[in-house]
Motif scaffolding. Structure first.
Motif, short mmCIF file in Angstrom:
data_model
loop_
_atom_site.label_atom_id
_atom_site.label_comp_id
_atom_site.label_asym_id
_atom_site.label_seq_id
_atom_site.Cartn_x
_atom_site.Cartn_y
_atom_site.Cartn_z
N UNK A 191 21.33 4.43 -10.08
CA UNK A 191 19.91 4.67 -10.34
C UNK A 191 19.00 3.77 -9.50
N UNK A 192 19.44 2.54 -9.25
CA UNK A 192 18.64 1.65 -8.41
C UNK A 192 18.62 2.16 -6.98
N UNK A 193 19.77 2.61 -6.49
CA UNK A 193 19.82 3.13 -5.12
C UNK A 193 18.93 4.36 -4.97
N UNK A 194 18.85 5.18 -6.01
CA UNK A 194 18.00 6.37 -5.96
C UNK A 194 16.54 6.00 -5.78
N UNK A 195 16.17 4.79 -6.20
CA UNK A 195 14.80 4.29 -6.03
C UNK A 195 14.64 3.49 -4.74
N UNK A 196 15.71 3.34 -3.97
CA UNK A 196 15.65 2.54 -2.76
C UNK A 196 15.75 1.06 -3.01
N UNK A 197 16.49 0.67 -4.07
CA UNK A 197 16.52 -0.72 -4.50
C UNK A 197 17.87 -1.40 -4.31
N UNK A 198 18.93 -0.69 -3.93
CA UNK A 198 20.26 -1.29 -3.91
C UNK A 198 21.08 -0.81 -2.72
N UNK A 232 44.35 -12.82 -2.90
CA UNK A 232 44.01 -12.26 -4.22
C UNK A 232 42.84 -11.29 -4.17
N UNK A 233 42.54 -10.81 -2.99
CA UNK A 233 41.54 -9.75 -2.86
C UNK A 233 42.22 -8.39 -2.95
N UNK A 234 41.52 -7.36 -3.40
CA UNK A 234 42.11 -6.03 -3.46
C UNK A 234 42.58 -5.56 -2.08
N UNK A 235 43.52 -4.65 -2.06
CA UNK A 235 44.09 -4.16 -0.82
C UNK A 235 43.05 -3.40 0.00
N UNK A 236 43.26 -3.27 1.31
CA UNK A 236 42.34 -2.48 2.14
C UNK A 236 42.17 -1.05 1.63
N UNK A 237 43.23 -0.45 1.14
CA UNK A 237 43.14 0.92 0.63
C UNK A 237 42.17 1.00 -0.55
N UNK A 238 42.23 0.03 -1.45
CA UNK A 238 41.32 0.03 -2.60
C UNK A 238 39.89 -0.23 -2.17
N UNK A 239 39.71 -1.04 -1.15
CA UNK A 239 38.34 -1.30 -0.68
C UNK A 239 37.73 -0.05 -0.03
N UNK A 240 38.55 0.68 0.76
CA UNK A 240 38.06 1.92 1.34
C UNK A 240 37.75 2.95 0.25
N UNK A 241 38.57 2.97 -0.80
CA UNK A 241 38.29 3.86 -1.93
C UNK A 241 36.97 3.49 -2.59
N UNK A 242 36.68 2.20 -2.65
CA UNK A 242 35.41 1.75 -3.22
C UNK A 242 34.24 2.23 -2.36
N UNK A 243 34.39 2.18 -1.03
CA UNK A 243 33.34 2.69 -0.15
C UNK A 243 33.08 4.16 -0.47
N UNK A 244 34.15 4.94 -0.58
CA UNK A 244 33.98 6.37 -0.87
C UNK A 244 33.30 6.59 -2.21
N UNK A 245 33.67 5.82 -3.22
CA UNK A 245 33.08 5.98 -4.55
C UNK A 245 31.60 5.61 -4.55
N UNK A 246 31.25 4.55 -3.86
CA UNK A 246 29.85 4.14 -3.78
C UNK A 246 29.02 5.18 -3.04
N UNK A 247 29.55 5.67 -1.93
CA UNK A 247 28.84 6.69 -1.15
C UNK A 247 28.65 7.96 -1.99
N UNK A 248 29.70 8.36 -2.70
CA UNK A 248 29.62 9.56 -3.54
C UNK A 248 28.55 9.41 -4.62
N UNK A 249 28.31 8.17 -5.04
CA UNK A 249 27.29 7.92 -6.07
C UNK A 249 25.89 7.77 -5.48
N UNK A 250 25.77 7.93 -4.16
CA UNK A 250 24.46 7.85 -3.54
C UNK A 250 24.00 6.44 -3.21
N UNK A 251 24.92 5.50 -3.16
CA UNK A 251 24.58 4.09 -2.90
C UNK A 251 24.81 3.80 -1.42
N UNK A 252 23.78 3.40 -0.68
CA UNK A 252 23.97 3.06 0.74
C UNK A 252 25.02 1.97 0.89
#
Length: 357
Positions: free
Chosen positions: A180-187, A207-227
């Motif tokens: 919702x914040x991204x939809x307002x141009x805030x995030x 102890x950081x998540x694997x590269x595969x999980x980070x790329x999945x996070x990019x896809x999930x954020x983009x799908x939610x409309x978050x730049x």
């Protein structure tokens, strides 16, 4: 002596020469029980100390950084990234920038309350607040402490713009606030991905998540409309530099809006830690890596100067930039900055918010 500990990044826990720290004994309060294997190094137990901060917004005027204020809910970082430029800050607590930095953590449970007070002060002018500028706001302890989440609640309530930089897919937990914040141009969110090779990533960032999980996070954020931005930071010559083109390709496939990179930096105590790590994990090329770093940093292990410390100089740095630019053009990553709005900010509700709103 340098030792490779299971699921830790640094191989050393030496004192800070700058602050004359005493030698720290590896006693039973610091260690997990032994695994029961003869000769096995004990695992370090992660401990968290509550820090009662007076303020939570940090300010900076660096010409190399695209923000003037930030929030760090934690000190130290369990991800254990060997190259982390924030490691030397642990010396201010009489702790080692080595293993202490990734196992002796500090949490600021009052962060959201302090943020509410600071945003409600007379004359406060909103500009994007950066989370994750020193240590990762979504490191493993955030699962239980939820301090980053509490700060996001306040920023969402006040329509305050924010950026997040993280190596963790835990950020997707907070899509309900960020979308919702991204939809307002805030995030906007930046996901840091240093390598696509799981073995290299596990060694660099144990102890950081694997590269595969980070790329999945990019896809999930983009799908939610978050730049979403992908940060290839740092690029380590002769260790990860060969992956630049593939990382940009994968970032584009995941829907990232932009991508950036920074050559590895080795300020203060990071340099000896990094060299010990090279000797332990890449002895066959340790001298080569340091020689290239020296060529990028004008013959030094680190260049602290404004305008050059994030870019490097010389033929190697120029080659990295050229390769980066060609790959970006090939995959349509034009480098456009993500602009956020500041005009929607309203002071938080409460006595100060009501008085000055």
């Amino acid at each position: 002596m340098a030792d490779k500990r299971p699921q830790r990044g640094a191989t050393l826990n030496r004192e800070s020469a700058r602050f004359h720290l005493p030698e720290r004994a590896m006693d039973g309060d610091w260690l997990d029980d032994r695994e029961g294997l003869d000769g096995a190094l004990p695992r370090l137990r992660t401990t968290v100390t509550v820090e009662r901060a007076r303020t939570i917004i940090s300010r900076n005027s660096s010409p190399d950084i695209g923000f003037d204020r930030s929030i760090n809910p934690y000190r130290g970082c369990e991800h254990g990234c060997i190259y982390c430029f924030a490691r030397p800050t642990h010396a201010f607590h009489d702790l080692s920038p080595g293993l202490d930095f990734e196992s002796k953590l500090f949490a600021k449970p009052d962060a959201a309350a302090l943020l509410r007070v600071e945003l409600g002060k007379r004359g406060y002018v909103a500009q994007p607040i950066a989370l994750g500028t020193n240590t990762d706001p979504y490191q493993p302890i955030e699962t239980d402490w939820r301090i980053t989440r509490a700060c996001l609640d306040v920023l969402a309530e006040t329509n305050h713009p924010l950026t997040i930089t993280t190596k963790s897919d835990r950020v997707v937990r907070d899509i309900d606030l960020l979308a919702p914040m991204a939809a307002k141009g805030l995030a906007a969110v930046a996901i840091s991905i240093t390598s696509l090779d799981p073995k290299i990533a596990m060694t660099l960032e144990p102890r950081a998540p694997t590269p595969t999980r980070r790329l999945a996070a990019v896809r999930a954020l983009v799908a939610a409309g978050i730049p979403t931005h992908v940060s290839i930071a740092p690029v380590i010559p002769a260790i990860t530099d060969h992956e630049i083109e593939r990382l940009i390709e994968r970032a584009a496939e995941a829907g990232a809006r932009s991508v950036s990179f920074i050559p590895v930096r080795l300020p203060w105590e990071v340099a000896p830690l990094f060299k010990a790590w090279l000797d332990a994990h890449f002895p066959d090329r340790a001298s080569k890596v340091m020689a290239i770093i020296g060529s990028i940093r004008e013959g030094r292990e680190n260049d602290p100067g404004f305008f050059t410390r994030m870019r490097g100089s010389g033929p190697w740095a120029e080659l990295l930039r050229t390769r980066f630019q060609i790959a970006c053009r090939k995959h349509g990553m034009n480098g456009a900055r993500i602009a956020l709005r500041s005009d929607l900010f309203r002071p938080p509700a409460g006595p100060q918010g009501d008085l000055f709103g």
